[in-house]
Write a protein that holds these residues in place. Structure first.
Motif, PDB file in Angstrom:
ATOM      1  N   GLY A 238       0.804  -1.210   0.000  1.00 18.91           N
ATOM      2  CA  GLY A 238       0.000   0.000   0.000  1.00 18.91           C
ATOM      3  C   GLY A 238       0.835   1.257   0.000  1.00 18.91           C
ATOM      4  O   GLY A 238       0.368   2.337   0.360  1.00 18.91           O
ATOM      5  N   ALA A 239       2.095   1.137  -0.422  1.00 22.64           N
ATOM      6  CA  ALA A 239       3.030   2.257  -0.389  1.00 22.64           C
ATOM      7  C   ALA A 239       3.305   2.770  -1.805  1.00 22.64           C
ATOM      8  O   ALA A 239       3.074   2.080  -2.798  1.00 22.64           O
ATOM      9  CB  ALA A 239       4.343   1.823   0.264  1.00 22.64           C
ATOM     10  N   PHE A 240       3.834   3.991  -1.877  1.00 23.07           N
ATOM     11  CA  PHE A 240       4.144   4.620  -3.157  1.00 23.07           C
ATOM     12  C   PHE A 240       5.538   5.224  -3.125  1.00 23.07           C
ATOM     13  O   PHE A 240       5.960   5.765  -2.111  1.00 23.07           O
ATOM     14  CB  PHE A 240       3.128   5.729  -3.485  1.00 23.07           C
ATOM     15  N   ILE A 241       6.206   5.151  -4.265  1.00 23.03           N
ATOM     16  CA  ILE A 241       7.475   5.856  -4.441  1.00 23.03           C
ATOM     17  C   ILE A 241       7.252   6.910  -5.527  1.00 23.03           C
ATOM     18  O   ILE A 241       6.878   6.589  -6.662  1.00 23.03           O
ATOM     19  CB  ILE A 241       8.610   4.911  -4.855  1.00 23.03           C
ATOM     20  N   ASP A 242       7.478   8.183  -5.183  1.00 21.05           N
ATOM     21  CA  ASP A 242       7.411   9.261  -6.166  1.00 21.05           C
ATOM     22  C   ASP A 242       8.768   9.398  -6.838  1.00 21.05           C
ATOM     23  O   ASP A 242       9.797   9.508  -6.162  1.00 21.05           O
ATOM     24  CB  ASP A 242       7.042  10.581  -5.479  1.00 21.05           C
ATOM     25  N   ILE A 243       8.753   9.393  -8.165  1.00 24.59           N
ATOM     26  CA  ILE A 243       9.996   9.466  -8.937  1.00 24.59           C
ATOM     27  C   ILE A 243       9.865  10.693  -9.835  1.00 24.59           C
ATOM     28  O   ILE A 243       9.495  10.628 -11.001  1.00 24.59           O
ATOM     29  CB  ILE A 243      10.203   8.188  -9.755  1.00 24.59           C
ATOM     30  N   THR A 244      10.177  11.857  -9.241  1.00 26.12           N
ATOM     31  CA  THR A 244       9.837  13.128  -9.876  1.00 26.12           C
ATOM     32  C   THR A 244      10.960  14.157  -9.850  1.00 26.12           C
ATOM     33  O   THR A 244      10.723  15.335 -10.108  1.00 26.12           O
ATOM     34  CB  THR A 244       8.621  13.726  -9.160  1.00 26.12           C
TER      35      THR A 244
END
Length: 247
Positions: A238-244
Motif C-alpha cells: 500500500g506504499a508509493f514511491i514518487d519518482i519526480t
C-alpha cells in the motif's frame, strides 16, 4: 523456483526498461503489447540474447476476454510471481470543458479497467488462500494523481488517482494472502507518451522547474519497480514511491 513477471504495456518506455531489468534479476518475462509487435519483439530479443527468457503476447488489457487469454498464456510460461500494471494512455492536452465522453471512456477504460482486470487475475493465481505461493504487484501511477494536471489532462490525472485508491484498497484486501501491492508515481520521464499529448518535448520544456533540473530516465523508474517487487521491500504494501526529481 523460476520467478515469472507479467508487464502490461511492456514494449516501450518504462515497461520496456522494467522488462530488461527484471530479466537481469532472474525473472522470466512476459511482455504484453497492444499494437507495436515489432517493438515488443525487439525487447524480447534483447532479453533472450543476454541469456534471459522472455516472450511477447498481444492483448488489449482493457477487454476481459483479452485479459483471460493473456493470463492463460502466462500460465503456460510458469507460475506468476509478479505483475506490473504499466499500461496507460493520455490524449491531447486540453481543458475539461473541451473533453468528450468518448475521450473519457477511452482513458478510464485503458488506465483503470485494465488495472482492475489484470490485478484480479493475478490475485487468483498468487493468493495463498487459493493455493498460490504469493507474489507482488506494482501499479505504475503518476504524480499527476496528486497535481491534477490542470490545463493539460485532468482525465489522465483522475484515472491515476483511481489507480492509487485501488492500490491502497487491494493491498489491504490481500495483505494476509501473501501478496503485496504497491505503486510508483513517475513524472517528467523521457518516454514517447508525451507525444500522445501533443507535446513530444514536454519534459525539456518543464525540466528547469524540477528541483534536480533534469528529466528522468525509464531505467530510474524500473529500478524503483523492481525494488518494490523484491524481498527487500517485504514489509511494504500500500506504499508509493514518487519518482519526480524532487518536484
Amino acid at each position: 523456483m523460476q520467478k515469472t513477471i507479467l508487464i502490461t504495456g511492456g514494449s516501450r518506455g518504462i515497461g520496456a526498461a522494467t522488462a530488461v531489468l527484471a530479466a537481469q534479476k532472474g525473472y522470466q518475462v512476459c511482455i504484453n503489447y497492444l499494437q507495436n509487435k515489432e517493438a515488443a519483439l525487439q525487447v524480447v530479443d534483447s532479453i533472450n540474447k543476454q541469456g534471459g527468457n522472455a516472450f511477447a503476447f498481444q492483448a488489449d488489457v482493457s477487454q476481459e476476454t483479452d485479459v483471460l487469454a493473456l493470463f492463460k498464456a502466462v500460465d503456460q510460461f510458469g507460475p506468476l510471481t509478479a505483475l506490473v500494471n504499466n499500461v496507460g494512455i493520455l490524449e491531447t492536452q486540453m481543458r475539461v470543458i473541451d473533453m468528450s465522453a468518448e475521450r473519457l471512456q477511452r482513458v478510464f477504460t485503458s488506465n483503470v479497467i485494465s488495472c482492475f482486470l489484470c490485478t484480479r487475475e493475478a490475485i487468483k493465481r498468487m493468493s495463498t488462500r487459493r493455493g498460490g505461493m504469493g507474489g507482488a504487484i506494482v501499479n505504475v501511477s503518476s504524480i499527476a494523481a496528486r497535481t491534477g494536471s490542470p490545463g493539460e489532462y485532468v482525465d489522465y490525472a483522475a484515472s491515476k488517482g483511481a489507480m492509487d485508491a485501488m492500490t491502497i484498497g487491494v493491498s489491504k484486501e490481500v495483505a494476509d494472502e501473501g501478496i503485496r501491492v504497491n505503486g510508483v508515481r513517475p513524472a517528467f520521464i523521457y518516454t514517447d507518451i508525451h507525444a500522445s499529448g501533443g507535446e513530444p518535448g514536454r519534459v525539456d520544456r518543464i525540466k528547469d522547474s524540477v528541483p534536480m533540473k533534469r528529466g528522468g530516465q525509464p531505467e530510474e523508474v524500473a529500478n524503483a519497480i523492481l525494488w518494490l517487487l523484491s524481498d527487500e521491500a517485504s514489509y511494504s504494501t500500500g506504499a508509493f514511491i514518487d519518482i519526480t526529481g524532487g518536484r
